[in-house]
Design an enzyme around this catalytic site. Structure first.
Site, short mmCIF file in Angstrom:
data_model
loop_
_atom_site.label_atom_id
_atom_site.label_comp_id
_atom_site.label_asym_id
_atom_site.label_seq_id
_atom_site.Cartn_x
_atom_site.Cartn_y
_atom_site.Cartn_z
N SER A 1 32.05 13.36 58.41
CA SER A 1 32.45 12.29 59.20
C SER A 1 33.66 13.12 60.18
CB SER A 1 32.92 11.60 58.69
OG SER A 1 32.05 10.53 58.41
N HIS B 1 24.27 22.50 50.22
CA HIS B 1 24.87 21.51 50.26
C HIS B 1 24.12 19.45 49.42
CE1 HIS B 1 24.98 17.83 53.29
NE2 HIS B 1 25.81 18.41 54.06
N GLU C 1 33.53 19.45 51.34
CA GLU C 1 32.80 18.28 51.61
C GLU C 1 32.56 16.89 51.19
OE1 GLU C 1 30.07 19.02 55.95
OE2 GLU C 1 28.03 18.95 53.82
N ASN D 1 25.63 21.51 61.89
CA ASN D 1 24.39 21.05 60.34
C ASN D 1 23.79 19.93 60.79
OD1 ASN D 1 22.35 20.87 58.28
ND2 ASN D 1 23.72 20.21 57.07
P1 13P Z 1 28.86 14.27 58.63
O1 13P Z 1 29.46 15.11 59.98
O2 13P Z 1 28.07 13.45 59.67
O3 13P Z 1 28.89 13.56 57.74
O4 13P Z 1 27.77 14.99 57.74
C1 13P Z 1 28.89 16.22 57.20
C2 13P Z 1 28.10 17.67 56.66
O5 13P Z 1 27.40 17.33 56.07
C3 13P Z 1 27.78 18.76 57.14
O6 13P Z 1 27.28 19.75 56.39
#
Ligand code: 13P
Length: 251
Positions: free
Chosen positions: A210, A95, A165, A9
């Site tokens: 992350s 999201h 997430e 993403n």
């Molecule tokens: P990060 O990998 O930067 O933490 O973001 C995760 C994310 O929101 C993917 O949709």
């Protein structure tokens, strides 16, 4: 049998030129992948050039959002059919940044999931609790509500990918432990079983928050983690390809 997915993403990053360079590097680094899928989600302005770059490759394209109406007076919005037309296979829906900054509600997300499926796009449906919700020990009830509302009236579940997430892990460097993540993934699979029966075994559930090439190895070893939705680390070819290599080697 579930096949793995790694989706990048890109959020609000990359000009057209930068997107072509990154998409090209990902295309070249994934010519030998097997049993899995690599997806990139550039910003809207780069979708077409990214599509032109990856169209004869293993990599497929996702959008980061869409409207739930087919067309109309919705200034600034993008219709699902437009995403199909530009070459998208997937669309990220719900999201946490959309929920937080653009006030998307479970009801909107449900309309989007249904419309995406109706036009032939595969939704990557994002769910996850905030830090406050985890501290208050309501993670399961939050996830249960988000999934059941988002999937209300949805029957083509085999086309849906779920991304867990945890909001506290996004962009913070605070990755969930493999045990924490697997606990929620198993819980999500249980909800899917309750809603859809045995088909739930075939639905892919990705972890996001992350993810790096240094922490994905342990996460991907868990039974119910079928891949990753990657933010920051998807913007650098080495970091993203490193994640893909580890997942394809272990699943
Ligand atoms: P990060 O990998 O930067 O933490 O973001 C995760 C994310 O929101 C993917 O949709």
């Amino acid at each position: 049998m579930r096949t793995w997915i790694v989706a990048g993403n890109w959020k609000m990053h990359n000009t057209i030129g930068e997107s072509i360079t990154l998409a090209q590097a990902i295309k070249e680094g994934t010519t030998n992948i097997k049993n899995g899928e690599v997806v990139i989600a550039p910003p809207f302005t780069s979708l077409y050039s990214a599509y032109e770059t990856i169209k004869d490759s293993q990599v497929t394209l996702a959008a980061q959002n869409m409207h739930y109406e087919d067309k109309g007076a919705f200034t600034g919005e993008i219709a699902p059919g437009m995403l199909k037309d530009i070459g998208c296979t997937y669309v990220i829906i719900g999201h946490s940044e959309r929920r937080k900054y653009f006030h998307e509600r479970d009801e909107d997300i449900n309309l989007k999931v249904k419309k995406a499926l109706a036009v032939g796009l595969k939704p990557i449906l994002c769910v996850g609790e905030t830090e406050d919700e985890r501290i208050k020990d309501v993670t399961q009830s939050v996830i249960d509500r988000q999934i059941k509302k988002a999937l209300s009236g949805v029957d083509k579940i085999d086309k849906v990918v779920i991304a867990y997430e945890p909001v506290w892990a996004i962009g913070t460097g605070k990755v969930a432990t493999s045990i924490q993540a697997e606990e929620v993934h198993r819980f999500i699979r249980g909800i899917l079983k309750e809603l859809y029966g045995d088909v739930s075994k075939d639905i892919r559930i990705l972890y996001g928050g992350s993810v790096t090439k240094d922490n994905i190895g342990e996460l991907i070893g868990m039974e119910n983690i079928d891949g990753a939705l990657v933010g920051g680390a998807s913007l650098k070819p080495d970091a993203f390809l490193g994640i893909i290599q580890q997942i394809s080697g272990k699943k």
